[in-house]
Design a protein around this motif. Structure first.
Motif, PDB file in Angstrom:
ATOM      1  N   GLN A 162      -2.457  -3.243  -8.918  1.00 61.32           N
ATOM      2  CA  GLN A 162      -3.357  -4.399  -8.783  1.00 61.32           C
ATOM      3  C   GLN A 162      -2.940  -5.285  -7.612  1.00 61.32           C
ATOM      4  N   GLN A 163      -1.626  -5.476  -7.442  1.00 61.07           N
ATOM      5  CA  GLN A 163      -1.129  -6.298  -6.341  1.00 61.07           C
ATOM      6  C   GLN A 163      -1.430  -5.650  -4.986  1.00 61.07           C
ATOM      7  N   ALA A 164      -1.347  -4.332  -4.934  1.00 65.06           N
ATOM      8  CA  ALA A 164      -1.521  -3.620  -3.665  1.00 65.06           C
ATOM      9  C   ALA A 164      -2.959  -3.192  -3.417  1.00 65.06           C
ATOM     10  N   GLY A 165      -3.866  -3.463  -4.354  1.00 70.72           N
ATOM     11  CA  GLY A 165      -5.255  -3.062  -4.185  1.00 70.72           C
ATOM     12  C   GLY A 165      -5.476  -1.573  -4.334  1.00 70.72           C
ATOM     13  N   LEU A 166      -4.640  -0.915  -5.153  1.00 70.08           N
ATOM     14  CA  LEU A 166      -4.750   0.518  -5.388  1.00 70.08           C
ATOM     15  C   LEU A 166      -5.396   0.780  -6.748  1.00 70.08           C
ATOM     16  N   SER A 167      -5.811   2.011  -6.969  1.00 71.37           N
ATOM     17  CA  SER A 167      -6.408   2.387  -8.249  1.00 71.37           C
ATOM     18  C   SER A 167      -5.353   2.349  -9.352  1.00 71.37           C
ATOM     19  N   THR A 168      -5.609   1.602 -10.415  1.00 71.78           N
ATOM     20  CA  THR A 168      -4.650   1.528 -11.524  1.00 71.78           C
ATOM     21  C   THR A 168      -4.547   2.877 -12.234  1.00 71.78           C
ATOM     22  N   ALA A 201       0.819  -1.211   0.000  1.00 65.90           N
ATOM     23  CA  ALA A 201       0.000   0.000   0.000  1.00 65.90           C
ATOM     24  C   ALA A 201       0.855   1.265   0.000  1.00 65.90           C
ATOM     25  N   SER A 233      -5.007   8.122  -2.653  1.00 66.19           N
ATOM     26  CA  SER A 233      -5.179   6.675  -2.534  1.00 66.19           C
ATOM     27  C   SER A 233      -5.949   6.294  -1.266  1.00 66.19           C
TER      28      SER A 233
END
Length: 541
Positions: free
Chosen positions: A465-471, A429, A532
């Protein structure tokens, strides 16, 4: 066929990243600490990059050297091809005396050099960035400031720091369209997101320029002008990128901010006037003309004509049928002997060289220069002599830019750049904080937000995508953070130093702008991190 292994050193990504950072560390230490000439520092750093590629990864020597030759070729075309021809047009106006007329015209808008610096470096520089990019704004605006009496170091510093907020939408938004291509994300989403990040820089950059020119006192005295200039630029950049036209974003923002500032000066003036010391001899400038001296309207028109012609030529080149005709002769080919795969085993696009000789900004500048010649009254022989002299003037910058791009290509081809990016992407994150830094590194190495987006755009999406953040947020952060690496890019430092007669003193210039680059980068990192989180997540489209 070479395929990079990103954890080549003992199977450790972190250890490999240390080796991958050596060429960049060498370059910045030689410039900022040792104060070595930029062309020599670039060549030595290139040697380190080749050594790391061959020993640490390992990449075949032949492939490493071929990657370097392609990078050097790309450094000359299209980058130097644009810069050299832009400086040539400027040098012709110096030869005919029309640049002095232009200088006096700017002086009549305001005789305060703090205001002149904002209008020329920020507003006019943004317009040049919108049309040409690739170092053109730095090259032209720095010599314009010298002609107005700025000291060389200050002129170059102001031009470099000003070349930030407009960069993401430069060259008719090529960095954004490139980012969309490599990430697969919609152009409009990316443009909207960048248009909700870089405008914040636009608000503060005019104040930063005045702080460089005249310190805190100057900032206080000119606050109405810098606020109007920065705020109107920010609003126009946001509105145009989000709701009107992505390619026209910087053109609209530059013209709106310039018009707003000039209109303000009709009703307001600083309480005092700041005038820099007279420019040293040999910089292409005489002492500032007396305020009462006025040039004939015909001469003023001829002085502005080259820049009007440049704008017209670049605008015409964007008309669909004209653009199609120009690109019809573009040739794309694979660099001979260079055979590369990406780390995931797919064919690399790095060996593909695009030779758009007719559509290139440099060629369009030659066309503009040829049209300019009769307008300013310079003959063919004199123009040709000036053209050759421009190459001699920029000889050190040419070597520097070609060496730096060769270094960038070796790092990209061998996997050094991808190793650094992948290592940073492991932050989870917290990658939201590191994302702009990754773009900053990419531009610092290549000198181009477009190139940085090509390098790291897909990586930013994968990490998000791996960190669950907005691409969309992370991809945009690559471009927005990247613009802040422009001022410390060795190729831009070399261009600025050569333009103001400081070749060999790029290290002094690097130290002058480094803190500005890091300060604005920290601001961007905080902004992206907040975007974020629920605090500012409403800003993400």
């Amino acid at each position: 066929m070479y395929q990079p292994v990103l954890d080549a050193v003992s199977g450790s990504l972190g250890l490999t990243a240390l080796f991958a950072a050596l060429p960049l560390a060498t370059l910045f230490v030689l410039l900022g600490v040792v104060r070595m000439r930029a062309w020599l520092a670039a060549l030595l750093s290139l040697a380190v990059a080749v050594l790391v590629a061959v020993v640490a990864y390992p990449m075949p020597v032949g492939q490493a050297l071929l990657a370097a030759t392609e990078g050097a070729a790309f450094g000359f075309f299209p980058i130097l091809w644009i810069v050299v021809n832009a400086i040539w047009v400027y040098n012709m106006t110096v030869q005919t005396g029309h640049f002095d007329v232009l200088r006096r015209s700017f002086a009549r808008v305001s005789d305060d050099q703090r205001i002149q610096g904002v209008i020329i470096a920020f507003c006019f520089g943004a317009l040049l960035e919108a049309l040409a990019g690739f170092g053109t704004p730095v090259a032209i605006t720095s010599v314009m400031l010298i002609a107005l009496g700025f000291r060389p170091l200050k002129a170059a510093s102001v031009a470099l720091v000003a070349n930030t907020a407009p960069v993401a939408f430069g060259a008719l938004a090529v960095p954004i369209t490139t980012l969309a291509t490599v990430t697969g994300l919609p152009v409009q989403d990316l443009a909207s997101m960048v248009g909700r990040q870089t405008p914040l820089l636009g608000v503060f950059v005019p104040m930063a320029l005045v702080l460089i020119i005249d310190g805190p006192r100057g900032v206080r005295r000119t606050l109405p002008a810098t606020l109007v200039c920065g705020t109107t630029f920010a609003v126009a950049q946001f509105a145009t990128s989000n709701y009107f036209s992505v390619p026209l974003t910087d053109i609209v923002a530059a013209l709106v901010s310039a018009a707003a500032t000039v209109l303000l000066l009709r009703v307001w003036r600083p309480v005092d006037t700041y005038v820099e010391a007279v420019a040293p001899a040999g910089t292409g400038s005489a002492e500032p003309a007396p305020a009462e001296e006025r040039d004939a309207p015909r001469e003023v028109f001829r002085a502005y004509a080259p820049y009007g012609v440049i704008i017209a030529v670049f605008a015409l080149a964007q008309i669909p049928f004209v653009k199609s005709a120009l690109t019809s002769v573009t040739r794309t080919f694979s660099w001979p002997g260079l055979h590369l795969l990406t780390a995931n085993g797919k064919p690399s696009t790095l060996p593909v060289f695009k030779f758009d000789w007719l559509a290139s900004g440099g060629t369009l500048l030659i066309v503009a220069g040829l049209i300019t010649m009769p307008l300013i009254g310079i003959g063919a022989r004199r123009a040709w002599t000036t053209y050759l002299a421009t190459y001699r003037q920029l000889s050190a910058a040419i070597v520097t830019v070609m060496a730096v791009l060769a270094l960038a290509y070796v790092m990209n081809a061998s996997g050094q750049t991808a190793t650094l990016g992948t290592w940073m992407a492991g932050a989870g994150a917290l990658f939201a904080v590191l994302s702009p830094i990754l773009g900053w590194i990419g531009v610092a190495v290549t000198g181009s937000d477009t190139s940085s987006n090509s390098l790291f755009g897909a990586l930013q999406v994968a990490a998000a995508q791996q960190a669950g953040l907005s691409t969309t947020l992370m991809a945009a952060a690559n471009s927005s953070g990247g613009v802040l690496g422009k001022m410390i890019s060795p190729q831009n430092l070399a261009i600025a130093a050569a333009a103001v007669g400081m070749s060999g003193k790029e290290g002094d210039l690097f130290r002058k702008v480094l803190l500005w680059s890091l300060g604005f980068l920290a601001l961007m990192c905080v902004l992206v991190f907040l975007q974020s989180t629920p605090v500012l997540s409403w800003m993400v489209p």
